[in-house]
Design a protein around this motif. Structure first.
Motif, short mmCIF file in Angstrom:
data_model
loop_
_atom_site.label_atom_id
_atom_site.label_comp_id
_atom_site.label_asym_id
_atom_site.label_seq_id
_atom_site.Cartn_x
_atom_site.Cartn_y
_atom_site.Cartn_z
N VAL A 21 1.31 -0.52 1.75
CA VAL A 21 1.29 -0.47 0.30
C VAL A 21 2.70 -0.85 -0.16
O VAL A 21 3.69 -0.25 0.26
CB VAL A 21 0.90 0.92 -0.23
N PHE A 22 2.77 -1.87 -1.01
CA PHE A 22 4.03 -2.40 -1.52
C PHE A 22 4.32 -1.75 -2.87
O PHE A 22 3.47 -1.74 -3.76
CB PHE A 22 3.90 -3.92 -1.67
N HIS A 23 5.54 -1.18 -3.02
CA HIS A 23 5.98 -0.59 -4.28
C HIS A 23 7.32 -1.20 -4.65
O HIS A 23 8.26 -1.14 -3.86
CB HIS A 23 6.18 0.92 -4.16
N SER A 24 7.41 -1.75 -5.85
CA SER A 24 8.68 -2.25 -6.36
C SER A 24 9.44 -1.10 -7.02
O SER A 24 8.87 -0.37 -7.82
CB SER A 24 8.44 -3.37 -7.38
N HIS A 25 10.70 -0.95 -6.69
CA HIS A 25 11.53 0.11 -7.27
C HIS A 25 12.56 -0.47 -8.23
O HIS A 25 13.63 0.10 -8.42
CB HIS A 25 12.22 0.90 -6.17
N SER A 26 12.23 -1.60 -8.82
CA SER A 26 13.13 -2.27 -9.74
C SER A 26 13.14 -1.57 -11.09
O SER A 26 12.11 -1.05 -11.54
CB SER A 26 12.69 -3.73 -9.91
N THR A 52 0.73 -3.07 -4.60
CA THR A 52 -0.42 -3.75 -3.99
C THR A 52 -0.43 -3.54 -2.49
O THR A 52 0.58 -3.14 -1.91
CB THR A 52 -0.39 -5.26 -4.33
N VAL A 53 -1.56 -3.79 -1.89
CA VAL A 53 -1.67 -3.73 -0.44
C VAL A 53 -1.29 -5.10 0.11
O VAL A 53 -1.78 -6.13 -0.36
CB VAL A 53 -3.10 -3.36 0.00
N ILE A 54 -0.40 -5.11 1.09
CA ILE A 54 0.06 -6.37 1.67
C ILE A 54 -0.29 -6.41 3.15
O ILE A 54 -0.53 -5.38 3.77
CB ILE A 54 1.58 -6.58 1.47
N ARG A 55 -0.32 -7.62 3.70
CA ARG A 55 -0.52 -7.83 5.13
C ARG A 55 0.70 -8.58 5.64
O ARG A 55 1.07 -9.62 5.10
CB ARG A 55 -1.79 -8.64 5.38
N VAL A 56 1.32 -8.07 6.67
CA VAL A 56 2.53 -8.67 7.22
C VAL A 56 2.20 -10.00 7.88
O VAL A 56 1.27 -10.08 8.70
CB VAL A 56 3.20 -7.72 8.23
N LEU A 57 2.94 -11.04 7.51
CA LEU A 57 2.77 -12.34 8.14
C LEU A 57 3.59 -12.44 9.42
O LEU A 57 3.11 -12.88 10.45
CB LEU A 57 3.17 -13.46 7.18
N LYS A 58 4.86 -12.03 9.30
CA LYS A 58 5.73 -12.02 10.48
C LYS A 58 6.95 -11.16 10.22
O LYS A 58 7.28 -10.86 9.07
CB LYS A 58 6.13 -13.43 10.88
N ILE A 59 7.59 -10.76 11.30
CA ILE A 59 8.87 -10.06 11.25
C ILE A 59 9.82 -10.90 12.08
O ILE A 59 9.59 -11.11 13.28
CB ILE A 59 8.77 -8.63 11.80
N ASP A 60 10.88 -11.41 11.45
CA ASP A 60 11.77 -12.29 12.19
C ASP A 60 12.84 -11.51 12.96
O ASP A 60 12.91 -10.29 12.88
CB ASP A 60 12.38 -13.36 11.27
N ASP A 61 13.66 -12.24 13.69
CA ASP A 61 14.67 -11.62 14.55
C ASP A 61 15.79 -10.94 13.77
O ASP A 61 16.54 -10.13 14.31
CB ASP A 61 15.29 -12.66 15.49
N LEU A 118 7.77 -0.04 1.45
CA LEU A 118 6.54 -0.45 2.13
C LEU A 118 6.07 0.74 2.94
O LEU A 118 6.79 1.23 3.81
CB LEU A 118 6.79 -1.65 3.05
N ASN A 119 4.86 1.21 2.65
CA ASN A 119 4.29 2.36 3.36
C ASN A 119 3.17 1.86 4.27
O ASN A 119 2.09 1.54 3.79
CB ASN A 119 3.76 3.39 2.37
N PHE A 120 3.45 1.83 5.56
CA PHE A 120 2.50 1.34 6.56
C PHE A 120 1.66 2.50 7.07
O PHE A 120 2.21 3.52 7.50
CB PHE A 120 3.22 0.70 7.74
N TYR A 121 0.35 2.34 7.02
CA TYR A 121 -0.56 3.38 7.48
C TYR A 121 -1.87 2.72 7.89
O TYR A 121 -2.30 1.75 7.29
CB TYR A 121 -0.85 4.40 6.36
N LYS A 122 -2.48 3.26 8.92
CA LYS A 122 -3.79 2.78 9.37
C LYS A 122 -4.58 3.98 9.86
O LYS A 122 -4.08 4.78 10.66
CB LYS A 122 -3.63 1.76 10.49
N LYS A 123 -5.80 4.09 9.37
CA LYS A 123 -6.64 5.23 9.74
C LYS A 123 -6.90 5.20 11.24
O LYS A 123 -7.20 4.16 11.82
CB LYS A 123 -7.97 5.15 8.99
N GLY A 124 -6.77 6.35 11.87
CA GLY A 124 -7.03 6.47 13.30
C GLY A 124 -5.82 6.22 14.18
O GLY A 124 -5.88 6.45 15.38
N VAL A 125 -4.72 5.75 13.62
CA VAL A 125 -3.50 5.51 14.39
C VAL A 125 -2.62 6.75 14.25
O VAL A 125 -2.43 7.25 13.13
CB VAL A 125 -2.77 4.24 13.89
#
Length: 167
Positions: free
Chosen positions: A21-26, A35-44, A70-77
């Motif tokens: 879940v993406f939260h702007s703190h601006s 909004t709910v986001i899906r990570v495309l990639k995490i770079d080095d 960014l609050n990462f959560y998945k049911k069952g994990v």
């Protein structure tokens, strides 16, 4: 733990969860909606890349950098991850051309999506406690015992419970 090992650990955990879940703190007048986001990639370098829906307003009117969570959560994990950092709107064509991005990302930039990269500043990793499975008999025994003596009345501490009176 050294930093590359920490980044590898965080990257593996975020990759396992994939959505957040993406939260702007601006403090700006124009902010991106949660909004709910899906990570495309995490770079080095520790940047998390993802899309959000393009806002109705002109993107040039928004701050280009702003704090986010960014609050990462998945049911069952059995764990979850909270990331705090600085998001950057990536709209410069030269930056998009120079960035190491794959076809999915470059195709999304041309559509109705807005590409963001978040530099991780603070990451909190939490493990959930394992649920203790109790038998139906132990649940029944506890329920019956609480009928006669409520759970909060089992122990009496005169230092903290001066005003309580027992029947």
């Amino acid at each position: 733990m050294n930093t590359p090992t920490q980044l590898d650990f965080i990257t593996s955990k975020i990759s396992e969860l994939q959505t957040a879940v993406f939260h702007s703190h601006s403090n700006s007048v124009l902010t991106l909606n949660p909004t709910v986001i899906r990570v495309l990639k995490i770079d080095d370098n520790g940047y998390i890349w993802f899309f959000v829906n393009r806002p109705v307003q002109a993107v040039t009117e928004f701050e280009t950098q702003f704090p986010v969570a960014l609050n990462f959560y998945k049911k069952g994990v059995p764990f979850f991850v909270n990331v705090f950092g600085i998001a950057r709107i990536v709209i410069d064509p030269e930056e998009l051309a120079c960035a190491e991005i794959d076809n999915e990302i470059s195709n999304g930039v041309l559509s109705d999506k807005l590409l963001l990269s978040v530099k991780m500043a603070n990451v909190n990793y939490y493990e959930k406690e394992a649920d203790v499975k109790k038998s139906w008999f132990s649940k029944l025994k506890k329920a019956v015992s609480e009928i006669f003596v409520p759970a909060e009345d089992f122990y009496y501490n005169p230092e903290t419970q001066n005003d309580r009176h027992f029947a």
